[in-house]
Design an enzyme around this catalytic site. Structure first.
Site, mmCIF file in Angstrom:
data_model
loop_
_atom_site.group_PDB
_atom_site.id
_atom_site.type_symbol
_atom_site.label_atom_id
_atom_site.label_comp_id
_atom_site.label_asym_id
_atom_site.label_seq_id
_atom_site.Cartn_x
_atom_site.Cartn_y
_atom_site.Cartn_z
ATOM 1 C CB CYS A 112 -5.872 1.629 -4.488
ATOM 2 S SG CYS A 112 -5.050 0.511 -3.512
ATOM 3 C CG ASP A 343 -0.171 7.106 -5.120
ATOM 4 O OD1 ASP A 343 -1.243 6.426 -5.191
ATOM 5 O OD2 ASP A 343 0.467 7.588 -4.454
ATOM 6 C CG HIS A 345 -3.155 5.233 -2.799
ATOM 7 N ND1 HIS A 345 -2.232 4.700 -3.774
ATOM 8 C CD2 HIS A 345 -3.656 4.070 -2.270
ATOM 9 C CE1 HIS A 345 -2.099 3.238 -3.680
ATOM 10 N NE2 HIS A 345 -3.017 2.957 -2.754
#
Length: 457
Positions: A112, A343, A345
């Site tokens: 990430c 994000d 993820h």
């Protein structure tokens, strides 16, 4: 025989972990992000206000203050939606070509920070080739997409993922081609060419200049391997090296400078900008400046909030990467005391960006998220873009004023210093020294960062 057996065990272990992460990050929960209609929202230097608008069902409501920053209102909720969705979103991917030296075909669970670093660099390239006013013409077409649209076949993938991960040879899954698009004028066509080209530079293939495969190769020179955690400071240096080594003629007019010891040496930046563009051809390069910093000690110091807001209110800001321990996010704006972020993820399918008219939808985030500033991990990297030397001088003056007004009695996050650094050797290091990404002094400095960084799940 024992070594061979150990290798096989490691391969099987790697594939089981990949299968688990692929399943874990294939679920995208329907989380709502609430905003206030009574305070402005800032996104990479632009200000939006929703007071006269009805609630937008995908972004929902809003809350914030401008932190005393004087910025012209750029638009309403619809304009904000277009602007936010137009930013390039890079997330976990699965079933891409195997990473050299490993059995990994996904970065789920460990990549990430590399993904957020890619987003930081992508925004700098968007400013360089498209300008801050550009928005993706098809951004609002994603309005009807809810968060489940990325994983409509999640249940099927959950069972297929484990089976596929245990098979040595897998055919990459490619998202379907998009429908035929409308006719565009010359300017729109030119912008879309660059839009696609920028995304293709971040493709998940060994040939992509800033793709995961290339970044991992540069990371190996600093002791990082595929599957390791990377911190914001290390990623900043990897991005610098990737831009230096890029061979696409379009990228010869861009350079990256990484501050050392929280200090930006103005003469070093200008030297980079005024270096030869291509094989002795004179010219001035645009520079993306990356500044690894800490926003406090063990915990984030809320005294730095106003400065972070100030940075995100500048149009030449390309964002901030950081987040929570073991989780990296790409911060692009704020409202009140909460930061707006993308994000990484989410596990999405591999997209072959080498094909004509590859689908773009999975590279654009349909909805923002918010996080309280005080919940951030202290380690982060701040980025901003300057097209010319004059832009850099203006930016450094403006940021220095922010630093002085926000630091008060505490030590400023970073400083601008005129002249060259005494031990700075990046600009003068010969590019043929490919076996060492960092100098010895650099390694000592990075060891400090790496010991406490959170390169992230």
């Amino acid at each position: 025989m024992e070594a061979t057996g150990t290798d096989e065990v490691e391969k099987i272990k790697s594939k089981f972990m990949s299968a688990w992460h692929n399943m874990k990050y294939s679920w995208v929960l329907k989380t709502k992000t609430y905003f206030s209609r009574n305070s402005p929202v800032f996104l990479l230097g632009k200000c939006y206000h929703f007071k006269t608008e009805g609630e937008y069902r995908a972004l929902h409501s809003f809350q914030s203050s401008s932190a005393g920053i004087s910025t012209e209102i750029s638009g309403n909720v619809e304009e904000f939606r277009k602007d936010f969705i137009s930013r390039i979103w890079l997330t976990y991917r699965e079933e891409f070509p195997q990473i050299k030296g490993s059995a990994l075909t996904t970065d789920c669970g460990w990549g990430c920070t590399l993904r957020t670093g890619q987003m930081l660099l992508a925004q700098g390239l968007m400013l360089h080739f498209l300008g801050r006013a550009w928005v993706w013409p098809e951004a609002l077409d994603m309005d009807s997409c809810d968060s489940e649209s990325w994983t409509s076949s999640t249940v099927r993938k959950l069972t297929a993922s484990l089976e596929a991960s245990l098979t040595a040879d897998r055919d990459p899954k490619v998202l379907a081609r998009p429908p035929a698009r409308r006719d565009w004028d010359v300017t729109e066509r030119r912008n879309e060419v660059y839009h696609r080209k920028i995304i293709s530079w971040f493709g998940d293939s060994p040939l992509a200049a800033f793709g995961l495969h290339q970044l991992i190769e540069y990371g190996k020179k600093s002791g990082k391997m595929a599957g390791d955690w990377y911190g914001p400071a290390v990623v900043a240096h990897i991005l610098r090296k990737a831009v230096e080594e890029a061979r696409d003629p379009e990228l010869q007019g861009v350079t990256v400078y990484v501050a050392q010891d929280c200090t930006v040496y103005s003469s070093d930046v200008i030297d980079r900008q005024c270096s030869f563009v291509d094989s002795g051809k004179a010219g001035t390069k645009a520079v993306i400046i990356l500044v690894p910093v800490r926003l406090g000690g063990e915990r984030t110091n809320t005294d730095y909030l106003e400065f972070v807001k100030g940075i995100l209110s500048l149009e030449y800001c390309v964002g901030i990467i950081g987040g929570k321990p073991k989780q990296s996010y790409y911060f692009a704006g704020f409202q009140d005391d909460s930061l707006i972020y993308m994000d990484p993820h989410y596990c999405q399918s591999f997209v072959d960006v080498s094909i004509k008219d590859f689908p773009l939808e999975s590279f654009h985030c349909p909805s923002p998220k918010k996080m309280s500033f005080k919940k951030m991990d202290p380690s982060c990297t701040i980025g901003f873009y300057c097209r010319t030397v004059q832009d850099f001088e203006k930016a450094s003056e403006e940021i220095t004023k922010m630093l002085k007004s926000s630091s008060k009695e505490k030590y400023p996050l970073f400083t601008f210093v005129k002249g060259h650094s005494r031990d700075y050797d990046f600009a003068s290091s010969p590019l043929h020294e490919e076996n060492d990404l960092f100098s010895e002094d650099e390694k000592k400095r990075l060891k400090r960062f790496s010991a406490e960084e959170f390169v992230l799940l």
